[in-house]
Scaffold this active site. Structure first.
Site, PDB file in Angstrom:
ATOM      1  N   ASP A  68      20.857 -32.932 -19.046  1.00  0.00           N
ATOM      2  CA  ASP A  68      20.278 -33.007 -20.305  1.00  0.00           C
ATOM      3  C   ASP A  68      19.382 -31.748 -20.512  1.00  0.00           C
ATOM      4  O   ASP A  68      18.603 -31.390 -19.683  1.00  0.00           O
ATOM      5  CB  ASP A  68      19.212 -34.420 -20.608  1.00  0.00           C
ATOM      6  CG  ASP A  68      18.881 -34.580 -21.910  1.00  0.00           C
ATOM      7  OD1 ASP A  68      18.636 -33.287 -22.866  1.00  0.00           O
ATOM      8  OD2 ASP A  68      18.752 -35.545 -22.576  1.00  0.00           O
ATOM      9  N   ILE A  69      19.883 -31.096 -21.458  1.00  0.00           N
ATOM     10  CA  ILE A  69      19.030 -29.662 -21.809  1.00  0.00           C
ATOM     11  C   ILE A  69      17.538 -29.781 -21.931  1.00  0.00           C
ATOM     12  O   ILE A  69      16.787 -28.827 -21.765  1.00  0.00           O
ATOM     13  CB  ILE A  69      19.724 -28.940 -23.022  1.00  0.00           C
ATOM     14  CG1 ILE A  69      19.489 -27.563 -22.995  1.00  0.00           C
ATOM     15  CG2 ILE A  69      19.572 -29.666 -24.412  1.00  0.00           C
ATOM     16  CD1 ILE A  69      20.505 -26.580 -22.181  1.00  0.00           C
ATOM     17  N   ASN A  89      22.594 -25.114 -36.579  1.00  0.00           N
ATOM     18  CA  ASN A  89      23.349 -24.615 -37.450  1.00  0.00           C
ATOM     19  C   ASN A  89      22.859 -23.693 -38.329  1.00  0.00           C
ATOM     20  O   ASN A  89      21.654 -23.529 -38.284  1.00  0.00           O
ATOM     21  CB  ASN A  89      23.766 -25.740 -38.421  1.00  0.00           C
ATOM     22  CG  ASN A  89      22.948 -26.456 -39.103  1.00  0.00           C
ATOM     23  OD1 ASN A  89      22.086 -25.954 -40.024  1.00  0.00           O
ATOM     24  ND2 ASN A  89      22.716 -27.643 -38.728  1.00  0.00           N
ATOM     25  N   VAL A 118      22.632 -31.731 -29.715  1.00  0.00           N
ATOM     26  CA  VAL A 118      21.561 -30.903 -29.130  1.00  0.00           C
ATOM     27  C   VAL A 118      20.334 -30.753 -30.240  1.00  0.00           C
ATOM     28  O   VAL A 118      19.243 -30.812 -29.855  1.00  0.00           O
ATOM     29  CB  VAL A 118      22.058 -29.553 -28.527  1.00  0.00           C
ATOM     30  CG1 VAL A 118      20.947 -28.634 -28.058  1.00  0.00           C
ATOM     31  CG2 VAL A 118      23.241 -29.850 -27.543  1.00  0.00           C
ATOM     32  N   ASP A 119      21.098 -30.310 -31.364  1.00  0.00           N
ATOM     33  CA  ASP A 119      20.135 -29.893 -32.436  1.00  0.00           C
ATOM     34  C   ASP A 119      19.254 -31.045 -33.060  1.00  0.00           C
ATOM     35  O   ASP A 119      18.119 -30.842 -33.774  1.00  0.00           O
ATOM     36  CB  ASP A 119      20.961 -29.271 -33.565  1.00  0.00           C
ATOM     37  CG  ASP A 119      20.156 -28.539 -34.406  1.00  0.00           C
ATOM     38  OD1 ASP A 119      19.004 -28.013 -34.272  1.00  0.00           O
ATOM     39  OD2 ASP A 119      20.625 -28.317 -35.581  1.00  0.00           O
ATOM     40  N   SER A 143      29.232 -25.346 -29.486  1.00  0.00           N
ATOM     41  CA  SER A 143      30.269 -25.357 -30.598  1.00  0.00           C
ATOM     42  C   SER A 143      31.318 -26.617 -30.115  1.00  0.00           C
ATOM     43  O   SER A 143      32.167 -26.835 -30.846  1.00  0.00           O
ATOM     44  CB  SER A 143      31.083 -24.169 -30.744  1.00  0.00           C
ATOM     45  OG  SER A 143      30.464 -23.447 -31.707  1.00  0.00           O
TER      46      SER A 143
HETATM   47  N1  APR Z   1      21.857 -31.743 -23.456  1.00  0.00           N
HETATM   48  C1  APR Z   1      23.144 -31.088 -22.958  1.00  0.00           C
HETATM   49  N2  APR Z   1      24.204 -31.141 -24.037  1.00  0.00           N
HETATM   50  C2  APR Z   1      24.301 -32.062 -24.868  1.00  0.00           C
HETATM   51  C3  APR Z   1      22.955 -32.847 -25.150  1.00  0.00           C
HETATM   52  C4  APR Z   1      21.951 -32.600 -24.463  1.00  0.00           C
HETATM   53  N3  APR Z   1      20.744 -33.327 -24.680  1.00  0.00           N
HETATM   54  N4  APR Z   1      23.271 -33.703 -26.410  1.00  0.00           N
HETATM   55  C5  APR Z   1      24.502 -33.280 -26.650  1.00  0.00           C
HETATM   56  N5  APR Z   1      24.989 -32.468 -25.808  1.00  0.00           N
HETATM   57  C6  APR Z   1      26.538 -31.782 -25.434  1.00  0.00           C
HETATM   58  C7  APR Z   1      27.527 -32.349 -26.627  1.00  0.00           C
HETATM   59  O1  APR Z   1      28.116 -33.454 -25.640  1.00  0.00           O
HETATM   60  C8  APR Z   1      28.331 -31.136 -26.496  1.00  0.00           C
HETATM   61  O2  APR Z   1      29.367 -31.150 -25.382  1.00  0.00           O
HETATM   62  O3  APR Z   1      26.599 -30.439 -26.223  1.00  0.00           O
HETATM   63  C9  APR Z   1      27.430 -29.818 -26.606  1.00  0.00           C
HETATM   64  C10 APR Z   1      27.473 -29.457 -28.186  1.00  0.00           C
HETATM   65  O4  APR Z   1      27.552 -30.418 -28.834  1.00  0.00           O
HETATM   66  P1  APR Z   1      26.708 -30.276 -30.224  1.00  0.00           P
HETATM   67  O5  APR Z   1      25.196 -30.607 -30.225  1.00  0.00           O
HETATM   68  O6  APR Z   1      27.240 -31.172 -31.314  1.00  0.00           O
HETATM   69  O7  APR Z   1      26.735 -29.050 -30.975  1.00  0.00           O
HETATM   70  P2  APR Z   1      27.894 -27.982 -31.690  1.00  0.00           P
HETATM   71  O8  APR Z   1      29.110 -28.428 -31.500  1.00  0.00           O
HETATM   72  O9  APR Z   1      27.545 -26.569 -31.526  1.00  0.00           O
HETATM   73  O10 APR Z   1      27.804 -28.346 -33.089  1.00  0.00           O
HETATM   74  C11 APR Z   1      26.456 -27.930 -34.016  1.00  0.00           C
HETATM   75  O11 APR Z   1      25.878 -30.071 -34.535  1.00  0.00           O
HETATM   76  O12 APR Z   1      24.260 -31.388 -35.585  1.00  0.00           O
HETATM   77  C12 APR Z   1      24.757 -30.303 -35.317  1.00  0.00           C
HETATM   78  O13 APR Z   1      23.082 -28.918 -36.510  1.00  0.00           O
HETATM   79  C13 APR Z   1      24.086 -29.109 -35.582  1.00  0.00           C
HETATM   80  O14 APR Z   1      25.618 -28.674 -37.394  1.00  0.00           O
HETATM   81  C14 APR Z   1      25.308 -28.138 -35.993  1.00  0.00           C
HETATM   82  C15 APR Z   1      26.191 -28.860 -35.136  1.00  0.00           C
END
Ligand code: APR
Length: 183
Positions: free
Chosen positions: A18-19, A32, A41-42, A129
């Site tokens: 977990d990041i 975003n 993550v966001d 992404s």
């Molecule tokens: N730690 C590490 N990795 C994580 C965590 C965490 N706590 N939570 C999710 N992930 C992983 C997901 O499983 C995925 O493989 O991070 C990767 C990126 O997923 P997203 O967070 O959905 O990011 P992204 O694909 O870049 O989409 C960005 O999502 O809600 C939003 O505001 C954000 O609109 C933007 C979009």
């Protein structure tokens, strides 16, 4: 399967986890363009880090406008165990014909440039992404790793880049891509 790649005295490592709980000088947020938080993550980072992170993001947007895909900016880490969060915006996957690879590479590169500018040594990325934005993991992993490797060869301060992969499938995809990079 390899879980690290050495580039001189610098290193890329892969770990599952977990990041939010990783040890680093900065973690990278998969944001975003609005920088107002979101899901994945966001959502997790501002929830764990407290209000100051989104307040700093809002101030940035008020002063500079939205953060375009492929760019990056820095806030403090609030209540997180890291001092800084680097926010970047990856591309939405549109089928591969909209320069997604270039934008993804730029998201990693600009984040690393910000880290080097602030002379941070250890930076941790999630898989940008490949969640809500739908970028196929098998195609994203080599772009991420190649961009980081090239950057590290020239970096002034950044010495260790961690890729923190949330689930086993993503971890294995990056480990596989790292094997191909090593060969
Ligand atoms: N730690 C590490 N990795 C994580 C965590 C965490 N706590 N939570 C999710 N992930 C992983 C997901 O499983 C995925 O493989 O991070 C990767 C990126 O997923 P997203 O967070 O959905 O990011 P992204 O694909 O870049 O989409 C960005 O999502 O809600 C939003 O505001 C954000 O609109 C933007 C979009």
């Amino acid at each position: 399967m390899a879980n690290e790649l050495r580039i001189g005295d610098k290193v890329i490592t892969l770990e599952r986890g977990d990041i939010r709980t990783v040890e680093a000088d900065a973690i990278v947020n998969a944001a975003n363009s609005s920088l107002m938080g979101g899901g994945g993550v966001d959502g997790a980072i501002p929830r764990a880090g407290g209000d100051t992170i989104l307040e700093e993001c809002k101030k940035y947007v008020d002063e500079h406008g939205r953060l375009d895909p492929g760019r990056a900016m820095l806030t403090h880490g609030g209540d997180l165990p890291v001092e800084f969060v680097i926010h970047t915006v990856g591309p939405k996957w549109l089928g591969g014909m909209a320069d997604e690879a270039q934008t993804l590479s730029s998201a990693y590169l600009e984040s690393l440039r910000v880290a080097d500018h602030f002379c941070l040594e250890t930076v941790a990325f999630p898989s940008i992404s490949t969640g809500a934005f739908g970028y196929p993991k098998e195609q994203a992993a080599p772009v991420a790793l190649e961009t980081i490797r090239k950057f590290l060869a020239e970096a002034e301060c950044v010495r260790h880049v961690k890729l923190v992969l949330y689930d086993m499938r993503t971890y294995e995809t990056y480990a596989n891509a790292l094997d191909h990079l090593v060969m």
